[in-house]
Design an enzyme around this catalytic site. Structure first.
Site, PDB file in Angstrom:
ATOM      1  N   GLU A 116       0.804  -1.320  -0.047  1.00 19.86           N
ATOM      2  CA  GLU A 116       0.082  -0.122   0.054  1.00 19.86           C
ATOM      3  C   GLU A 116       0.893   1.381  -0.006  1.00 19.86           C
ATOM      4  OE1 GLU A 116      -0.694  -2.667   1.603  1.00 19.86           O
ATOM      5  OE2 GLU A 116      -2.381  -3.191   0.767  1.00 19.86           O
ATOM      6  N   HIS A 176     -11.536  -6.069   7.817  1.00 22.63           N
ATOM      7  CA  HIS A 176     -12.294  -5.694   6.562  1.00 22.63           C
ATOM      8  C   HIS A 176     -13.547  -5.235   6.972  1.00 22.63           C
ATOM      9  CE1 HIS A 176     -10.057  -9.427   5.456  1.00 22.63           C
ATOM     10  NE2 HIS A 176     -10.186  -9.183   4.354  1.00 22.63           N
TER      11      HIS A 176
END
Lengths: 375, 387
Positions: A121, A191
Site C-alpha cells: 500500500e 475488513h
C-alpha cells in the site's frame, strides 16, 4: 473448583431488536432507493433519496439502474474516456477488483491504464503521488480501508504536504485514493474498519464518504476533478445492497457541502456513509414514538467539512461507525452549530465482529438517549 | 498412456531498443546488445520432470544447500581513474571536454561540488530534445522535483513519475537519489519492486557513504550493500566508485540511455565516504575516529582526484586554483550575508497552499491569527517577519 477455568463469557450484553424489523420495513413509503436483498435484520430501512438536483437543476440525461459498485465503475469509465492521462491501479484491479468496481475497464482502455500493482500500500499511494505530480490523473485503489495504514505516511507526510512544502510549485492534486470502508457484519478486524477519523486530523487532503450510488458517482467524479489529493471511502455494505437510477453521463456533486435530508426542530442528527440510513430510521422512530422532530444531515465530506451547515437547534446527535474513543469528529462538528451549543452527545455504533446489532436500532436505547437529550 | 498437457517455462531473449543518434557514445563504450529475458510457456508432457511453478524459472536440485551471501567479495566497483586521476583503461575514457562540463552547468573547479553530483549532472545532461527529471522552473536541462531531503518516502513517487513519462512517450527518465540508510526504508523496497514490475524508466542512484548519521553500514545491512539488492528485484545494477567523476558519468549516461530505450529501471550504487559531519548539529568524532576521516580527506579525496586529472590534461593549474578558491569564498560569504538579511515569510503563509483553494475553516484560522497579532503583537518578534 480451584484450577478450573470459568466458562468463556461474552463481555457485552447482546442487544435485542425491538420492535421486529420486518414491521418497519413494510410500513414505509416506497422509496426511490431500495435494497433488493435486505438480509441484514439490523438494517431494514431502505433509504430514500429525493431526485438529484445540483444547483437547483435536476440532473438530466439517461439513467440506468446501478448498485454502488456499478456507479463507481461508471464514474471510472467516464473518467478514463474523457481524460487520456487517467490511470487506475491497485491490487487486483485488472480483472475487475475484489468488489467488481473496475470490471471491463482494462479491456476497454488498455493494460497501461488499468493495472495491478504489487501488494504494497505504501507503494501504491507513493506511486500514485508520483503520477499525479506529473499532472496525470491517478486513481489508486486500496483493497480495504483497513489496509490503508501502511500508506499513512505517504498520505499524511507526502501527499497532504506536497503543495504546501513547495510553495505551490508542485502538487499531487490529481491523486484520488479509493477504499472500501465500514463494517459488513462478517468482516472481522481487518475488513470492517472506518478510519476516517485518522485522516480528518490531516490538513491538505480531502476525505469523502457517500451514502448511495447516486451520491457515490457524483462525489467520486468531484474528488477526481478536485485539485487536492482526496480519499474516497466506499461503504462496502452498500456495494450490492443499494440500488438507484444513476445518470450514465458524468455529473458532479460538490465537496464540502453537507445535505439536509430531513428538516426538524428538536435535535440534529449528523452522520455519513451507511449510518445516514440508520439515523433516518431513528428520526422516523423518534417522531412516531417520542414526538421528537429530528433534522437529518449527511455530512458527505469529512474534511474539509461544511462549516456553513445550518444547525438550527442546539442539540446534536452525531454518530459513526468507528470506535468510541476519539472516534468522533465532534470537536470539529461543534463548529457547525452556534457557539453556545449546550450539549453534544456522541453515540457510537458498536458493530461487534460477530454480531449484527445496531445500538440505535434498539428502541429502548433510542428512547433513553433522546429523552435525556431533550430534558 | 494419457498425455497430460503441461507447460514448461523457457527463457526467451528480447532485444532492447536502439540508441538514438543524438545520444551516440564513442563506439568503444557501446555495450553488447542489451537483452531482457522474459518467460515464455510452451507445452511438454508430464513425463519430463521439469518445474512448472509460476513463481520462478529454475531447475530442480537434489542436494540440500543454502546459498551463502557473498559479502567478502562483493559486486565489483567500476572506476575509470586511479587515485591520482590517471585513466586506467583508455577504452573507458568518455573523452569529455572541459567545455562540455561547463555546458552542463557543472563547475569542475568548484571545491564545493561532489564529483558524484558532477558526474550525475553531466551524465544526465541532454543533447537535443531530451530531458531528465520532472518539470520545474529551472534554467538548466535537468529539472528537479521537490524533495524533503533525499527522503526515502519520495522513492515510490519517482517511480510513479517515470511511469507517467513512459505513458507519455516523452523519452524522459527519472533519477532518484538516496543514501544507503534510506535504502532500508520500506518505501525503497516499494519503489524498487514497482519500478521493476511496471517497467519504469528510472535510475535509482544510491550514494553509499558509509554512515547514516552515526549508524555505520555494518548496522544498516548485512548483505552486499545496495547493488546486490537490485538483481533480487529484477533490476539491472552496477556499483561504481562514487569518488570518480568519469565513472559516475559513464554509468549514469549509459543507464539513462537504456532506461529510456528499454523502459526498465537501473540501480547505481556509488561508493564514497562522508568526510563532513552529517549536519551542523552533528559532531562525528563521537562515533568515528579522526584518523579514518583524515585518510579520506587527504589521501582519497574525490575533488583532488579530479583536480589531478584536469592538471594532467592541462586544463588547470596552481594559479587558477588559488584565484578560484578566493572567488568561491567571496561568493559564498556574499550569499550568506544576503540570506541573513532576508526577513522570514509572513505568518499569513502558514495557511496558504495547504489546499489549492483556501477552505473556510483555514480562512477563519488565518483571520483569528491576524486578530491575535494585532492585539498581542508586541510579544512576538514580528520585526523578523515580512508583513
Amino acid at each position: 473448583m480451584p484450577g478450573s477455568c470459568s466458562p468463556l463469557r461474552f463481555p457485552y450484553p447482546l442487544l435485542h431488536l425491538h420492535p421486529p424489523p420486518s414491521a418497519l420495513f413494510h410500513s414505509l413509503p416506497s422509496p426511490l432507493l431500495h435494497f433488493p436483498h435486505p438480509p441484514f435484520h439490523h438494517f431494514p430501512h431502505p433509504p430514500y433519496t429525493a431526485p438529484l438536483r445540483l444547483n437547483n437543476v435536476s440532473v438530466a440525461g439517461q439513467t440506468q439502474k446501478m448498485n454502488l459498485f456499478q456507479s463507481i465503475t461508471s464514474a471510472l469509465d467516464n473518467t478514463l474516456s474523457r481524460d487520456p492521462t487517467a490511470v487506475i491501479f491497485g491490487e487486483d484491479v485488472a480483472f475487475g477488483g475484489v468488489f467488481r468496481c473496475t470490471v471491463g475497464l482494462r479491456d476497454k482502455y488498455g493494460k497501461d491504464r488499468v493495472f495491478n500493482t504489487p501488494l504494497c500500500e505504501q507503494g501504491i499511494v507513493g506511486f500514485g503521488i508520483g503520477v499525479a505530480v506529473t499532472g496525470a490523473t491517478a486513481i489508486a485503489e486500496i483493497q480495504f480501508a483497513d489496509y490503508i495504514f501502511p500508506a499513512f505516511d505517504q498520505i499524511v507526510n507526502e501527499a497532504a504536504k506536497y503543495r504546501y512544502r513547495s510553495g505551490d510549485l508542485f502538487n499531487c492534486g490529481s491523486l484520488t485514493i479509493r477504499a472500501p470502508w465500514g463494517c459488513v457484519g462478517h468482516g472481522g478486524l481487518y475488513h470492517s474498519q472506518s478510519p476516517e477519523a485518522f485522516f480528518a486530523h490531516c490538513p491538505g487532503i480531502k476525505v469523502v464518504i457517500p451514502r448511495s450510488p447516486l451520491q457515490a458517482k457524483g462525489l467520486l467524479l468531484s474528488c477526481i476533478e478536485d485539485k487536492n489529493p482526496c480519499i474516497f471511502f466506499e461503504p462496502k455494505i452498500l456495494y450490492r445492497a443499494a440500488v438507484e437510477q444513476v445518470p450514465v453521463e458524468p455529473y458532479y456533486i460538490p465537496l464540502s457541502q453537507a445535505e439536509v435530508l430531513q428538516e426538524g426542530s428538536d435535535v440534529t442528527l449528523v452522520a455519513w456513509g451507511t449510518q445516514v440510513h440508520v439515523i433516518r430510521e431513528v428520526a422516523t422512530m423518534a417522531q412516531e414514538k417520542l414526538g421528537v422532530s429530528c433534522e437529518v444531515i449527511d455530512l458527505k465530506t469529512i474534511l474539509p467539512w461544511d462549516t456553513e451547515a445550518v444547525c438550527k437547534v442546539n442539540r446534536m446527535l452525531e454518530n459513526h461507525f468507528s470506535p468510541h474513543v476519539s472516534g468522533s469528529l465532534s470537536p470539529l462538528l461543534a463548529s457547525i452549530g452556534p457557539w453556545n451549543l449546550v450539549g453534544i452527545i456522541f453515540v457510537c455504533v458498536i458493530f461487534l465482529c460477530h454480531s449484527m446489532v445496531t445500538v440505535l436500532s434498539n428502541y429502548r436505547w433510542v428512547k433513553t438517549f433522546v429523552t435525556w437529550l431533550i430534558c | 498412456m494419457h498425455r497430460t498437457r503441461c507447460v514448461r517455462v523457457t527463457p526467451v531473449v528480447l532485444r532492447g531498443g536502439d540508441m538514438s543518434e543524438s545520444d551516440a557514445l564513442p563506439p568503444h563504450l557501446v555495450l553488447s546488445s542489451p537483452q531482457r529475458v522474459l518467460r515464455q510457456q510452451q507445452e511438454f508432457t508430464s513425463l519430463e520432470e521439469k518445474p512448472q511453478f509460476p513463481g520462478a524459472s529454475a531447475d530442480f536440485v537434489d542436494k540440500l544447500d543454502f546459498i551463502q551471501p557473498n559479502v567478502i567479495s562483493g559486486i565489483p566497483i567500476y572506476r575509470v581513474m586511479d587515485r591520482q586521476g590517471q585513466i586506467i583503461n583508455p577504452d573507458e575514457d568518455p573523452q569529455v571536454s572541459a567545455r562540455r562540463w561547463q555546458d552542463c552547468g557543472v563547475e569542475p573547479r568548484s571545491h564545493l561540488l561532489h564529483p558524484t553530483h558532477a558526474g550525475l549532472s553531466s551524465g544526465l545532461c541532454p543533447t537535443a530534445g531530451h530531458t531528465a527529471g520532472q518539470d520545474a522552473p529551472s534554467s538548466g536541462p535537468i529539472s528537479p522535483a521537490p524533495c524533503t531531503n533525499p527522503s526515502p518516502a519520495t522513492l515510490p513517487a519517482a517511480v510513479g513519475a517515470a511511469y507517467a513519462f513512459k505513458r507519455d512517450n516523452a523519452s524522459r527518465a527519472v533519477i532518484c537519489y538516496f543514501g544507503e540508510g534510506a535504502a532500508s526504508e520500506g518505501d525503497a523496497h516499494a519503489g524498487f519492486n514497482f519500478a521493476a514490475t511496471l517497467e519504469c524508466p528510472i535510475l535509482f542512484f544510491c550514494r553509499n557513504n558509509g554512515y547514516a548519521i552515526s549508524t555505520p553500514t555494518s548496522e544498516q545491512y548485512r548483505g552486499d550493500g545496495i547493488a546486490a539488492r537490485g538483481p533480487g528485484y529484477g533490476i539491472m545494477s552496477i556499483r561504481v566508485d562514487g569518488n570518480d567523476v568519469l565513472a559516475v558519468y559513464n554509468a549514469t549516461r549509459e543507464a539513462r540511455r537504456r532506461a529510456i530505450a528499454e523502459n526498465q529501471p537501473f540501480l547505481i550504487e556509488a561508493m564514497t565516504y562522508r568526510i563532513g559531519h552529517h549536519s551542523t548539529s552533528d559532531d562525528s568524532s563521537a562515533y568515528r575516529s579522526v584518523d579514518e576521516v583524515n585518510y579520506w580527506d587527504k589521501q582519497d579525496h574525490p575533488i583532488s582526484r579530479l583536480r589531478h586529472h584536469m592538471v594532467g590534461r592541462g586544463w588547470w593549474d596552481e594559479e587558477q586554483e588559488k584565484s578560484w578558491r578566493k572567488k568561491s569564498r567571496k561568493r559564498v560569504m556574499e550569499a550568506f550575508e544576503q540570506a541573513e538579511r532576508k526577513l522570514k515569510p509572513s505568518p499569513q503563509h502558514l495557511f496558504s497552499d495547504v489546499y489549492c483553494e483556501m477552505p473556510s475553516h483555514l480562512q477563519k484560522q488565518q483571520e483569528a491569527l491576524a486578530r491575535h497579532l494585532r492585539l498581542y503583537g508586541e510579544h512576538y518578534p514580528l520585526e523578523h517577519f515580512e508583513k
